[in-house]
Write an enzyme that holds these catalytic residues in place. Sequence first.
Site, PDB file in Angstrom:
ATOM      1  N   ARG A   1      -7.846  -0.621   0.865  1.00  0.00           N
ATOM      2  CA  ARG A   1      -8.238  -1.774   0.220  1.00  0.00           C
ATOM      3  C   ARG A   1      -8.813  -1.460  -1.039  1.00  0.00           C
ATOM      4  O   ARG A   1      -8.568  -2.303  -2.132  1.00  0.00           O
ATOM      5  CB  ARG A   1      -9.624  -2.188   1.295  1.00  0.00           C
ATOM      6  CG  ARG A   1     -10.726  -1.520   0.985  1.00  0.00           C
ATOM      7  CD  ARG A   1     -11.601  -1.891   2.175  1.00  0.00           C
ATOM      8  NE  ARG A   1     -11.114  -1.459   3.573  1.00  0.00           N
ATOM      9  CZ  ARG A   1     -11.610  -1.676   5.058  1.00  0.00           C
ATOM     10  NH1 ARG A   1     -12.684  -2.149   4.641  1.00  0.00           N
ATOM     11  NH2 ARG A   1     -10.982  -1.325   6.026  1.00  0.00           N
TER      12      ARG A   1
ATOM     13  N   ASP B   1      -2.807  10.074   3.875  1.00  0.00           N
ATOM     14  CA  ASP B   1      -4.053   9.660   4.124  1.00  0.00           C
ATOM     15  C   ASP B   1      -4.815  10.599   5.131  1.00  0.00           C
ATOM     16  O   ASP B   1      -4.875  10.481   6.316  1.00  0.00           O
ATOM     17  CB  ASP B   1      -4.316   8.164   4.669  1.00  0.00           C
ATOM     18  CG  ASP B   1      -5.571   7.878   4.907  1.00  0.00           C
ATOM     19  OD1 ASP B   1      -6.630   8.370   4.395  1.00  0.00           O
ATOM     20  OD2 ASP B   1      -5.951   6.693   5.379  1.00  0.00           O
TER      21      ASP B   1
ATOM     22  N   ASP C   1     -12.295   6.832   3.898  1.00  0.00           N
ATOM     23  CA  ASP C   1     -11.088   6.609   4.630  1.00  0.00           C
ATOM     24  C   ASP C   1     -10.738   5.039   4.535  1.00  0.00           C
ATOM     25  O   ASP C   1      -9.545   4.824   4.988  1.00  0.00           O
ATOM     26  CB  ASP C   1     -11.324   7.096   6.194  1.00  0.00           C
ATOM     27  CG  ASP C   1     -10.056   7.215   7.078  1.00  0.00           C
ATOM     28  OD1 ASP C   1      -8.657   7.117   6.154  1.00  0.00           O
ATOM     29  OD2 ASP C   1     -10.037   7.426   8.001  1.00  0.00           O
TER      30      ASP C   1
ATOM     31  N   LYS D   1     -10.384  12.556   8.493  1.00  0.00           N
ATOM     32  CA  LYS D   1      -9.793  12.081   9.849  1.00  0.00           C
ATOM     33  C   LYS D   1      -9.793  13.143  10.850  1.00  0.00           C
ATOM     34  O   LYS D   1      -9.633  14.480  10.380  1.00  0.00           O
ATOM     35  CB  LYS D   1      -8.491  11.485   9.588  1.00  0.00           C
ATOM     36  CG  LYS D   1      -8.375  10.210   8.941  1.00  0.00           C
ATOM     37  CD  LYS D   1      -6.933   9.802   8.986  1.00  0.00           C
ATOM     38  CE  LYS D   1      -6.627   8.464   8.295  1.00  0.00           C
ATOM     39  NZ  LYS D   1      -7.381   7.091   9.005  1.00  0.00           N
TER      40      LYS D   1
ATOM     41  N   GLU E   1      -9.312   3.484   2.015  1.00  0.00           N
ATOM     42  CA  GLU E   1      -9.063   3.652   1.019  1.00  0.00           C
ATOM     43  C   GLU E   1      -7.775   2.610   0.419  1.00  0.00           C
ATOM     44  O   GLU E   1      -7.878   2.181  -0.691  1.00  0.00           O
ATOM     45  CB  GLU E   1      -8.483   4.912   0.667  1.00  0.00           C
ATOM     46  CG  GLU E   1      -7.214   5.184   1.037  1.00  0.00           C
ATOM     47  CD  GLU E   1      -6.842   5.388   2.611  1.00  0.00           C
ATOM     48  OE1 GLU E   1      -7.842   5.207   3.255  1.00  0.00           O
ATOM     49  OE2 GLU E   1      -5.588   4.603   2.978  1.00  0.00           O
TER      50      GLU E   1
ATOM     51  N   ASP F   1       1.505   6.229   5.641  1.00  0.00           N
ATOM     52  CA  ASP F   1       0.602   5.237   5.250  1.00  0.00           C
ATOM     53  C   ASP F   1       0.887   4.556   3.759  1.00  0.00           C
ATOM     54  O   ASP F   1       0.462   3.715   3.129  1.00  0.00           O
ATOM     55  CB  ASP F   1      -0.683   5.989   4.984  1.00  0.00           C
ATOM     56  CG  ASP F   1      -2.083   5.198   5.075  1.00  0.00           C
ATOM     57  OD1 ASP F   1      -1.937   4.110   5.542  1.00  0.00           O
ATOM     58  OD2 ASP F   1      -3.083   5.345   4.543  1.00  0.00           O
TER      59      ASP F   1
ATOM     60  N   LYS G   1       1.029  -1.015  -0.003  1.00  0.00           N
ATOM     61  CA  LYS G   1      -0.005  -0.033  -0.128  1.00  0.00           C
ATOM     62  C   LYS G   1       0.715   0.942   0.048  1.00  0.00           C
ATOM     63  O   LYS G   1       1.654   1.332   0.758  1.00  0.00           O
ATOM     64  CB  LYS G   1      -0.834   0.208   1.393  1.00  0.00           C
ATOM     65  CG  LYS G   1      -1.734   1.399   1.348  1.00  0.00           C
ATOM     66  CD  LYS G   1      -2.590   1.174   2.605  1.00  0.00           C
ATOM     67  CE  LYS G   1      -3.350   2.545   2.946  1.00  0.00           C
ATOM     68  NZ  LYS G   1      -4.191   2.602   4.215  1.00  0.00           N
TER      69      LYS G   1
HETATM   70  N1  BES Z   1      -4.613   4.210   6.886  1.00  0.00           N
HETATM   71  C1  BES Z   1      -5.651   3.964   7.811  1.00  0.00           C
HETATM   72  C2  BES Z   1      -5.121   2.786   8.705  1.00  0.00           C
HETATM   73  C3  BES Z   1      -4.115   3.317   9.933  1.00  0.00           C
HETATM   74  C4  BES Z   1      -4.828   3.655  11.151  1.00  0.00           C
HETATM   75  C5  BES Z   1      -2.954   3.181   9.623  1.00  0.00           C
HETATM   76  C6  BES Z   1      -3.654   3.933  12.013  1.00  0.00           C
HETATM   77  C7  BES Z   1      -2.022   3.416  10.645  1.00  0.00           C
HETATM   78  C8  BES Z   1      -2.334   3.695  12.021  1.00  0.00           C
HETATM   79  C9  BES Z   1      -6.677   3.366   7.135  1.00  0.00           C
HETATM   80  O1  BES Z   1      -6.720   3.844   5.638  1.00  0.00           O
HETATM   81  C10 BES Z   1      -7.906   3.707   7.813  1.00  0.00           C
HETATM   82  O2  BES Z   1      -7.981   5.032   7.774  1.00  0.00           O
HETATM   83  N2  BES Z   1      -8.734   2.797   7.838  1.00  0.00           N
HETATM   84  C11 BES Z   1      -9.907   2.842   8.594  1.00  0.00           C
HETATM   85  C12 BES Z   1     -10.818   1.884   8.018  1.00  0.00           C
HETATM   86  C13 BES Z   1     -12.253   2.278   8.610  1.00  0.00           C
HETATM   87  C14 BES Z   1     -12.902   3.630   7.783  1.00  0.00           C
HETATM   88  C15 BES Z   1     -13.155   0.798   8.051  1.00  0.00           C
HETATM   89  C16 BES Z   1      -9.621   2.742   9.880  1.00  0.00           C
HETATM   90  O3  BES Z   1      -8.997   1.776  10.428  1.00  0.00           O
HETATM   91  O4  BES Z   1     -10.292   3.202  10.697  1.00  0.00           O
HETATM   92 ZN    ZN Z   2      -5.014   4.548   4.672  1.00  0.00          ZN
HETATM   93 ZN    ZN Z   3      -7.783   5.583   5.325  1.00  0.00          ZN
END
Ligand code: BES
Ligand code: ZN
Ligand code: ZN
Length: 507
Positions: A359, A278, A355, A285, A357, A296, A273
Amino acid sequence: MRWTVSRTGLADTAGDLLVFPVFKKDDEADLKPLQSQTRGLQGGGPALSALIRKAGFSGQAESLLPVPCSGVKAGWILVVGLGKAKEVGLETLRKVAGLAAKRARTMKAARVLVQLPGTGAMGFDDRSFARCWVEGAELALAKIGELKTDKKKKEDFPRQGKFLATTARTKELREGMAEAQAYAAGCLFARHLVNLPPNILTPKEMAARARRMARTEGMTCRVLNVAQMKKLNMGGILGVGQGSRQEPRLIDLEYKAPGAAGRKAPSIVLVGKGITFDSGGISLKPGAGMDLMKSDMGGGAAVLGAALIASRLKLPVNLRVIVPTAENMPDGLAVKPADVITMASGKTVEVLNTDAEGRLILADALWYAGRGKPDFIIDAATLTGACVIALGEHFAGLMSNSATLIDALKQAGGETFERVWHLPLVDEHKKEVEGTWSDLKNLGNGREGGALTAAAFLAAFVDDDTPWAHIDIAGPAWSSSPRATGPKGGTGFGARLMARAVQILVS
Ligand code: BES
Ligand code: ZN
Ligand code: ZN
């Protein structure tokens, strides 16, 4: 640092600091080897042992004590505790080497000599010793803060490392040293990319750096631009990228096994990834901690680092590294919750949260990776906050459809100390990401099991009969505090893990 082996003996080898590893035995430092090796030297022998005991040094793992010794050319001996011989692990060596190297830096020692302990007592060979020692020191010495403008020319210590050994041990040591240098270089390459700020490391810049690295390491690298990705209908990568003025890219790097046997070597694709920032997109966020989202692209950095290691070690594998890279931003043209996008595989996805994104870009990359029917696919991604909550900073989540990959990654994790924890990948979670208005949706039903539903989503873009593993590195990609083997910030987690797993899979 430059590492060599010397057979001159501890007293007569030129250097600035002599590092002497010491075991713990019955709650005391086992100083016999040190005492006998320095017997007859000025400031050595029993007098030196007595001094070390008086200072309370017990041989405890990761304890350090510098003592002056005029009988050795180096003038100083840094005794370092390894702990009880039977309890010394590979990571103990990396940590102790890291701490010793950092002490050498504060002592401004340019040339460090390292006395070999009896490696047999620890249950591993000289090669492993040199491998972990050099790796630990190199990782520990890496600096951050190159963007600081304080231009006072700082001299760099230490610059040279030398193992003190007998003739019989040099070959093994040299092999271990070379392997360590490759592993450290791959890890540091990844760390460096993670630490770069997102205004510098844009998707285009990430692609340029991948290209440059590929060229210097003798690999080939293709970068797909927006027009080329449009031709492949990569709605996932393009969808995520459309909210940013920074265009997305797809990095496609290739390492070919050398020699005639190369054609028969297994084919492995690593996918990482590469979200260079992000923000969450329209599902923005919260502000606090958003700066962390420059990391990220940690999965992309890790797979590039793994390729660097594979090529330096000339591994017998045909390796492909795919990094979808984009910036996730809110904008007038950005993807919105409820948008339905069509992925390269043809599947439709409802974007319920912009968010989620990672996947989306990985879905296209995994489809692209699977086209040539490789023997194995491994992806690494800072994919979910849920995985951070579940496993914290020291473990990555591992989800896979293949027992072979699970075993290889667990073993590699144990050896590199980039540890993985096996989590479920089952139909119940695959059901949760089935869509209402489309084939799939990019969220599960709630926050519960978020790492698992994310993996289940990815599974929809991989052939059931292709062995595939997904590593969620959201926790370990970043270290919130300094460690023995590195400063705080990007850890480069995954580069060494995946390179080692590749070695295991092809051996
Ligand atoms: N990049 C984030 C995941 C992340 C969180 C990485 C903390 C490193 C530290 C990812 O893109 C994300 O925001 N995921 C969301 C998914 C949710 C919206 C289903 C999450 O984990 O809150
Ligand atoms: Zn992310
Ligand atoms: Zn995200």
